[in-house]
Structure formats: structure tokens, C-alpha cells
Design an enzyme around this catalytic site. Structure first.
Site, PDB file in Angstrom:
ATOM      1  N   ASP A 131       4.979  -0.374 -26.400  1.00 41.49           N
ATOM      2  CA  ASP A 131       4.431   0.935 -26.746  1.00 41.49           C
ATOM      3  C   ASP A 131       4.094   1.698 -25.466  1.00 41.49           C
ATOM      4  OD1 ASP A 131       3.108   3.137 -27.675  1.00 41.49           O
ATOM      5  OD2 ASP A 131       1.479   2.045 -28.645  1.00 41.49           O
ATOM      6  N   GLU A 161       1.607  -4.436   5.946  1.00 45.64           N
ATOM      7  CA  GLU A 161       0.477  -5.224   6.448  1.00 45.64           C
ATOM      8  C   GLU A 161      -0.668  -5.059   5.451  1.00 45.64           C
ATOM      9  OE1 GLU A 161      -0.482  -4.072  10.469  1.00 45.64           O
ATOM     10  OE2 GLU A 161       1.632  -3.657  10.930  1.00 45.64           O
ATOM     11  N   GLU A 186      -4.174  -5.738   3.728  1.00 47.81           N
ATOM     12  CA  GLU A 186      -5.545  -6.211   3.972  1.00 47.81           C
ATOM     13  C   GLU A 186      -6.316  -6.274   2.656  1.00 47.81           C
ATOM     14  OE1 GLU A 186      -5.930  -4.310   8.483  1.00 47.81           O
ATOM     15  OE2 GLU A 186      -6.988  -3.364   6.806  1.00 47.81           O
ATOM     16  N   HIS A 235      -0.790  -0.695   6.358  1.00 46.76           N
ATOM     17  CA  HIS A 235       0.178  -0.046   7.241  1.00 46.76           C
ATOM     18  C   HIS A 235       1.583  -0.445   6.811  1.00 46.76           C
ATOM     19  CE1 HIS A 235      -3.113  -0.282  10.594  1.00 46.76           C
ATOM     20  NE2 HIS A 235      -3.454   0.485   9.582  1.00 46.76           N
ATOM     21  N   ARG A 276      -3.244   3.966  18.744  1.00 43.24           N
ATOM     22  CA  ARG A 276      -3.493   3.724  17.333  1.00 43.24           C
ATOM     23  C   ARG A 276      -4.327   4.807  16.650  1.00 43.24           C
ATOM     24  NH1 ARG A 276      -2.379  -1.808  15.982  1.00 43.24           N
ATOM     25  NH2 ARG A 276      -1.710  -2.964  17.825  1.00 43.24           N
ATOM     26  N   GLU A 280       5.621   3.073  12.329  1.00 42.98           N
ATOM     27  CA  GLU A 280       4.493   2.596  11.529  1.00 42.98           C
ATOM     28  C   GLU A 280       3.684   3.778  10.996  1.00 42.98           C
ATOM     29  OE1 GLU A 280       0.877  -0.579  12.150  1.00 42.98           O
ATOM     30  OE2 GLU A 280       1.116   0.987  13.659  1.00 42.98           O
ATOM     31  N   ARG A 283       0.230   4.647   9.271  1.00 44.13           N
ATOM     32  CA  ARG A 283      -1.023   3.898   9.285  1.00 44.13           C
ATOM     33  C   ARG A 283      -2.021   4.313   8.202  1.00 44.13           C
ATOM     34  NH1 ARG A 283      -2.340   1.069  13.457  1.00 44.13           N
ATOM     35  NH2 ARG A 283      -4.515   1.742  13.504  1.00 44.13           N
TER      36      ARG A 283
END
Length: 443
Positions: A53, A131, A133, A244, A315, A332, A334
Site C-alpha cells: 500500500d 564516511e 559517523e 562526507h 577543511r 570530497e 563535506r
């Protein structure tokens, strides 16, 4: 071409004493759903005769068009390694179809597949390494999660300080038994916070694997008497959890982001891909960071990105190019957090990057300084924009970004935007403990 045939699936179920099969699919908000069947019903499932459904799933369809069919992807067959060795449970990840045999436009897996086909038509394959966490918390006497952390460890600590080590090892063991190639598993910055990374793979398999990883982590944590949470910011005084994503593109088997002749050893496609990501970063935010709580992670001093910029190694910007080059060259992003729907996140990221390549978009100058240490005038002079500050602003940016809405499709974009505005309104009217403590006595 599938690795497995229907006969292979039936044989593996019989040979491994499988009694239950979970037919799994994901809703537009990234919640894993399933219809469980017994082994004697598997032929019906493999012949696409299992109906559910759709009106009962938030963001799917209306009551008057509720029948939906599950089409198992045979290559996703897995037997869960935990539990009894007799009467075992397996799973198949499914695509969602309408009764007329057409793919359901609200199926996140279908949306990702469409963008992957666009890349394929341009000669590209898209590979992603996430990655992930998460936190491990104690539960109360009723089995409900608390925010009491399992240990007092910090970045890269080991046992006996890292009290989650045994649970994490068990998670890795079970993931490897399900075919995962685990790159790393370690304690993260905050007490009770952990990370498990697996090797890059094609985008669809990676999205499937993210959903599987979360299920395995939660299941194994429970067996250790713990609760695993992928909430982006469960505690205000510690780092939040991100996810990330490291992305690369291949053509004829070679990494097209790598160019040894360039100063940074990056190809024109890499620069264009970065430009596409940055151009739609604000419009994608409600997808990459989908909760009210997501924006409590994206704050100064939490190592999470706030600014739409890119860099090598640094970063603090949104997009970073890690040090590895050659076949390991990647970009990457982030900002995503583990509450996101990985199918939708990878779809919008790939589409944005492809647009950058097709339109030969120019990446802005890279930012090699710590943006968190710049004053407002410096950021203005460098034309550095901020990500949305909250879910309301992010949803408004999604609504304005017709490109991202088109990637999601009319059905999903409208349902998603409606739900996120409703979520914000439900949050906005709450009176929090902070407000009581701040205002009640003195006003």
C-alpha cells in the site's frame, strides 16, 4: 547483467535454510522500509507479484492510487549474518513500480538510476566513498535511547578508553560477512562517537550499502545493549555527525579527475565538476542536510563546513580535494549528514557535477586559508557565500533551484518541500528549555 538469476536466489535460500526474506525499499526521506515474506513466497516476489500500500508511505501516493509493486534487484540478495543459523533471514533491495509496469517516479532509487544513465550516456561512471559517523548511547530501563554516551574516548582512542571498540568490531565483522570492504573503523572526536568507512564503489551500490550499513550498525548496537544514532547533532556541547562523500568520475576505466600536467594535478572535468557542486550547494542543502537538527551541526567551531567554497586539503570550505592523486583523485563534499537519503544526495551531486562538465562551468578561486578565521569583509571580498542557516532557508533555496527540483522530479520535489516546511513549522512553534531558562525568570 545480473550476477544472480531467479534460480540462484531460490537455491541460495534453500541451501542456507533461509525462512524469511525482507523486501526492502527506501522512502523519499531516507527511511528504510520493508515487506517481509516467507521463503515459500519468494517466487511470487521474484516474478514481481508482491504488492504493498503506497498510500501508507509518507511522500508516496494518494489513497486512490495506492497499489505499488516491488521489483527485487537480484544482485542485492544478502543473508543477515547475525541471529540463528537455522531459520535465517535474508534481504533483497527493491525498486518500486506502478501497476502498469512503469517505474514509480517517487522511488529514490529510480531517481538516482536516471542520473547514472545520464552520466553513462556521456561516457562516465560515478564512484563514491562515504564516511559515516554515528553515536553509541545507553538505553534506559524500558530500552529507549538516552543521550548518555558509552565512553569518554576521543579521536582515534582505543580500548580500554574506547568502550565502544567491541561493538564496533562486531559491526565491522558483520559488514564484511555481507561483502563490504571496510577501509577504516575508529573512534571519532566526541565521546561515544564512531566512524566506519567502506571502499568506493559505483553510486547505486554505494547508496544501497549506506542504507545497509545503517541497518547493520543499529542492529549490532542493539545486541550490545546500545542505541546507535545517526542524528546529526544529538548533543549541543560536542561535535556532530557528518557523512562526507568522496566522489570520482571514470571514463574507459580511468579516473578523469586526474591530470598530471596541471599545477594541482586536476583535470578540466574536475574543476567543472567542483563548479557545478558549488553552483547548486545552497539548493541541495535541504537534501544533503534534511532535518531541523542538521543545521545545529553546521556552526562555527564544529569542523563542519559553513561556506560555499573549495580548497586543497583545507577543511574549512564545503568542497575539498584530498591529497591522493592518480587513480585515487577525488572530490570530497563535506556538508552531508547521515540523516540524509543517500539516493537523493548522490543523484543531485552527480547531476550538479555533470551540469558543470556539460556547461564547462569555471570553478571559483580556491580558498586555502581557514575561512572560520576570516572577518566579514574578507569573505565578502572573496564572494564567499554561506550555506543556509536553518531548514526553512534551505527549503526555500531548494524551491528556488529549478535544476535541483528537476533532478528530483515534480512528484518528489513537491512532496519533499511540503514536508520540510511542515517540519520547520512544527519545530518553530515549540517552546524549548533554552527559552524557559533564558526568559522566564527575567521577563
Amino acid at each position: 547483467m545480473s550476477r544472480y538469476t531467479k534460480q540462484d536466489i531460490i537455491r541460495m535460500i534453500q541451501d542456507n535454510d533461509v525462512e524469511f526474506i525482507r523486501l526492502q525499499f527506501t522512502d523519499i526521506f531516507g527511511t528504510l522500509k520493508n515487506v517481509a515474506i516467507t521463503a515459500n513466497q519468494v517466487e511470487r516476489a521474484l516474478n514481481h507479484q508482491c504488492v504493498f500500500d503506497g498510500s501508507a508511505i509518507e511522500g508516496f501516493v494518494r489513497m486512490e492510487e495506492s497499489d505499488m509493486y516491488l521489483y527485487p534487484d537480484l544482485d542485492t540478495f544478502q543473508i543477515f549474518p547475525w541471529g540463528s543459523q537455522s531459520g535465517r533471514t535474508a534481504r533483497l533491495i527493491c525498486d518500486v513500480y506502478r501497476p502498469d509496469g512503469q517505474p514509480f517516479e517517487g522511488d529514490p532509487r529510480y531517481i538516482l538510476k536516471k542520473v547514472i544513465r545520464q552520466a553513462w550516456d556521456m561516457g562516465y561512471t560515478f564512484e563514491v566513498g562515504p564516511e559515516c559517523e554515528f553515536f553509541l548511547f545507553h538505553t534506559d530501563d524500558n530500552g529507549m535511547p538516552t543521550t548518555i554516551t558509552h565512553d569518554k574516548g576521543s579521536y582515534f582512542d582505543l580500548g580500554p578508553v574506547d568502550l565502544g571498540e567491541n561493538a564496533r568490531r562486531d559491526m565491522v565483522y558483520n559488514l564484511e560477512n555481507m561483502g563490504f570492504e571496510i577501509d577504516a573503523a575508529h573512534h571519532e572526536v566526541a565521546s561515544g562517537q564512531h566512524e566506519i568507512d567502506f571502499s568506493p564503489n559505483d553510486a547505486l551500490k554505494t547508496a544501497d550499502d549506506i542504507m545497509t550499513l545503517k541497518l547493520v550498525i543499529k542492529s549490532i548496537a542493539k545486541r550490545h545493549g546500545l542505541h546507535a544514532s545517526f542524528m546529526p547533532k544529538p548533543k549541543s556541547d560536542v561535535s556532530g555527525s557528518g557523512m562526507h562523500i568522496n566522489m570520482s568520475m571514470r571514463k574507459d576505466g580511468k579516473n578523469v579527475f586526474y591530470d598530471p600536467a596541471d599545477e594541482l594535478e586536476l583535470s578540466p572535468d574536475a574543476y567543472h565538476f567542483i563548479a557545478g557542486l558549488l553552483a547548486h550547494a545552497r539548493g541541495m542543502a535541504a537534501v544533503t542536510n534534511p532535518l531541523v537538527n542538521s543545521y545545529k551541526r553546521l556552526v562555527n567551531g564544529d569542523e563542519a563546513p559553513l561556506y560555499v567554497a573549495w580548497s586543497i586539503m583545507n577543511r574549512s570550505p564545503l568542497v575539498r580535494v584530498p591529497a591522493a592523486r592518480g587513480e585515487e583523485t577525488c572530490v570530497e563534499l563535506r556538508c552531508p549528514d547521515p540523516a540524509c537519503n543517500p539516493y537523493l544526495v548522490l543523484a543531485v551531486c552527480l547531476a550538479a557535477g555533470l551540469e558543470g562538465i556539460k556547461e564547462k562551468m569555471a570553478a571559483p578561486a580556491r580558498i586555502d586559508r581557514n575561512i572560520f578565521h576570516m572577518d566579514r569583509d574578507e569573505k565578502t571580498a572573496l564572494h564567499i557565500e554561506k550555506l543556509p542557516l536553518d531548514l526553512w532557508e534551505a527549503t526555500r533555496e531548494l524551491e528556488k533551484d529549478r535544476f535541483v527540483c528537476d533532478v528530483l522530479g515534480k512528484h518528489v520535489s513537491e512532496k519533499y518541500i511540503e514536508a520540510k516546511f511542515k517540519e520547520w513549522d512544527n519545530y518553530r512553534v515549540q517552546v524549548t528549555e533554552w527559552e524557559i531558562a533564558e526568559y522566564l525568570y527575567r521577563i
